[in-house]
Design a protein around this motif. Structure first.
Motif, mmCIF file in Angstrom:
data_model
loop_
_atom_site.group_PDB
_atom_site.id
_atom_site.type_symbol
_atom_site.label_atom_id
_atom_site.label_comp_id
_atom_site.label_asym_id
_atom_site.label_seq_id
_atom_site.Cartn_x
_atom_site.Cartn_y
_atom_site.Cartn_z
ATOM 1 N N VAL A 56 0.821 -1.226 0.000
ATOM 2 C CA VAL A 56 0.000 0.000 0.000
ATOM 3 C C VAL A 56 0.845 1.262 0.000
ATOM 4 O O VAL A 56 0.346 2.356 0.286
ATOM 5 C CB VAL A 56 -0.965 0.024 1.209
ATOM 6 N N THR A 78 0.778 4.628 2.568
ATOM 7 C CA THR A 78 -0.585 4.999 2.964
ATOM 8 C C THR A 78 -0.777 4.866 4.467
ATOM 9 O O THR A 78 -1.276 5.787 5.133
ATOM 10 C CB THR A 78 -1.611 4.119 2.232
ATOM 11 N N TRP A 86 -1.445 7.887 7.093
ATOM 12 C CA TRP A 86 -2.640 7.858 7.944
ATOM 13 C C TRP A 86 -2.244 7.927 9.431
ATOM 14 O O TRP A 86 -2.892 8.598 10.210
ATOM 15 C CB TRP A 86 -3.429 6.585 7.666
ATOM 16 N N LEU A 114 -5.676 14.228 -5.466
ATOM 17 C CA LEU A 114 -6.881 13.473 -5.818
ATOM 18 C C LEU A 114 -7.627 14.150 -6.953
ATOM 19 O O LEU A 114 -8.101 13.489 -7.893
ATOM 20 C CB LEU A 114 -7.797 13.340 -4.594
ATOM 21 N N ASN A 132 -4.916 11.486 -9.365
ATOM 22 C CA ASN A 132 -4.100 10.493 -8.656
ATOM 23 C C ASN A 132 -4.980 9.826 -7.599
ATOM 24 O O ASN A 132 -5.296 10.425 -6.569
ATOM 25 C CB ASN A 132 -2.888 11.165 -8.010
ATOM 26 N N CYS A 171 -4.413 7.482 -5.479
ATOM 27 C CA CYS A 171 -3.767 7.217 -4.183
ATOM 28 C C CYS A 171 -2.398 7.903 -4.164
ATOM 29 O O CYS A 171 -1.394 7.299 -4.561
ATOM 30 C CB CYS A 171 -3.622 5.719 -3.938
ATOM 31 N N THR A 186 -0.330 8.342 -1.959
ATOM 32 C CA THR A 186 0.658 7.766 -1.044
ATOM 33 C C THR A 186 1.191 6.427 -1.515
ATOM 34 O O THR A 186 1.896 5.741 -0.774
ATOM 35 C CB THR A 186 0.029 7.592 0.355
ATOM 36 N N ASN A 187 0.864 6.030 -2.733
ATOM 37 C CA ASN A 187 1.331 4.743 -3.249
ATOM 38 C C ASN A 187 1.866 4.924 -4.659
ATOM 39 O O ASN A 187 1.757 5.983 -5.258
ATOM 40 C CB ASN A 187 0.200 3.716 -3.251
ATOM 41 N N TRP A 225 -10.036 3.307 0.315
ATOM 42 C CA TRP A 225 -8.594 3.547 0.224
ATOM 43 C C TRP A 225 -7.810 2.244 0.056
ATOM 44 O O TRP A 225 -6.768 2.245 -0.595
ATOM 45 C CB TRP A 225 -8.120 4.324 1.455
ATOM 46 N N ALA A 270 -8.057 1.621 -3.616
ATOM 47 C CA ALA A 270 -7.302 2.586 -4.419
ATOM 48 C C ALA A 270 -5.799 2.426 -4.265
ATOM 49 O O ALA A 270 -5.037 2.651 -5.211
ATOM 50 C CB ALA A 270 -7.712 4.013 -4.042
ATOM 51 N N CYS A 271 -5.348 2.009 -3.067
ATOM 52 C CA CYS A 271 -3.911 2.025 -2.766
ATOM 53 C C CYS A 271 -3.252 0.650 -2.809
ATOM 54 O O CYS A 271 -2.020 0.568 -2.870
ATOM 55 C CB CYS A 271 -3.674 2.637 -1.382
#
Length: 311
Positions: free
Chosen positions: A140, A143, A147, A214, A218, A220, A222-223, A305, A308-309
């Protein structure tokens, strides 16, 4: 009357003994929540070693991209610097509040709340450390790390609000019956005001950057390949740590009074010296952050998420 008797009925020797006992109590508490940090740093260190072992044990040619290496290093710096600063602040808070002169009368519930607050602040670091593991980042990305960091700052803001309510004179004196020195109250209030505004601004900037990614398509940020968002997030987090450490130094570390009372730069002084300004900024910031995190970005939608990730 005894010559050395203090205004509250304690002699100087009695007060000195209470301070010594307070120091021992505080040291024991530090050991308790230091365990969380020891585990977190151990896990983070094991994650780094695991990555190195995976590279060294590979039979193929070494192919380490510089952007990815830089990103991993940046996230490790964010974790190490932020955890060290939070731990230092927590340890010195206990010293100032419960193990220094003039002696402060603590209430059992108030003392427990302070310790619980520190523990809750430290817990996200455990998850940040786990999220540095290569088996997680390969699934992931960062992510879980992002978080966890966001949770650290947001929960910290809520705890600062509760601390401000608890220290209102009517609650502190009538509910908890605590007697704290004016220097401690002033120090604590200035730090709370500064931390709240600084952390609100930092988290808003990070969340807006995430939201813009977003909006740009994009799914995600963070990935995937090292993204501009992750680099920017690291820069904001490190900048927050530097600002925190530099400003809070005079109130956290024992320094001469002429350094402690030295005027801060104007924007910081407005926040720390005028409580109503800090309250106004804080209320507007926490309201906007809550909307941004839970409605605009929908961070609580775990299924969304993960889909998505996850690679």
């Amino acid at each position: 009357m005894i010559k050395d008797e203090m205004a509250d009925g304690l002699t100087k020797d009695e007060e000195a003994d209470l301070v010594r006992q307070g120091e021992r109590t505080v040291d024991n508490l530090k050991r308790l929540f230091a365990v969380i940090f020891a585990l977190s740093f151990g896990i983070a260190g094991a994650s780094v070693i695991g990555r190195i072992e995976a590279v060294l044990s590979s039979n193929g040619p070494l192919n380490i991209g510089r952007p990815l290496l830089l990103l991993n290093l940046e996230m490790l710096v964010v974790f190490t610097a932020t955890a060290a600063i939070f731990y230092h602040h927590g340890a010195k808070f206990l010293d100032h509040r419960y193990a220094s002169k003039p002696w402060s009368e603590a209430h059992p519930i108030g003392f427990a709340l302070d310790f619980i607050t520190l523990v809750l602040t430290m817990v996200p670091f455990y998850f940040m450390a786990h999220s540095l593991r290569s088996d997680i980042t390969h699934k992931v990305g960062y992510t879980m790390y992002f978080w966890s960091y966001s949770t650290l700052i947001y929960v910290g803001l809520l705890l600062l609000v509760l601390a401000e309510i608890r220290h209102l004179p009517v609650i502190r004196e009538r509910v908890f019956h605590e007697r704290l020195s004016q220097n401690e109250l002033s120090r604590d209030r200035r730090l709370r005001s500064f931390w709240f505004v600084m952390n609100c601004v930092a988290l808003i900037v990070v969340m807006k950057l995430f939201d813009w990614q977003l909006d740009s398509g994009n799914a995600c940020p963070t990935n995937g390949d090292p993204s501009k968002f992750l680099y920017a997030f690291g820069v904001v987090a490190v900048a927050r740590d530097i600002l925190d450490y530099v400003f809070a130094w005079r109130y956290i570390y024992p320094v001469p009074s002429h350094i402690r009372e030295k005027k801060a730069v104007l924007p910081i002084r407005i926040v720390t010296d005028h409580l109503w300004v800090a309250y106004a900024i804080s209320l507007a910031s926490i309201s906007y952050l809550t909307y941004l995190i839970f409605w605009e970005i929908q961070m609580l939608d775990v299924g969304k998420w993960l889909a998505a990730c996850r690679v």
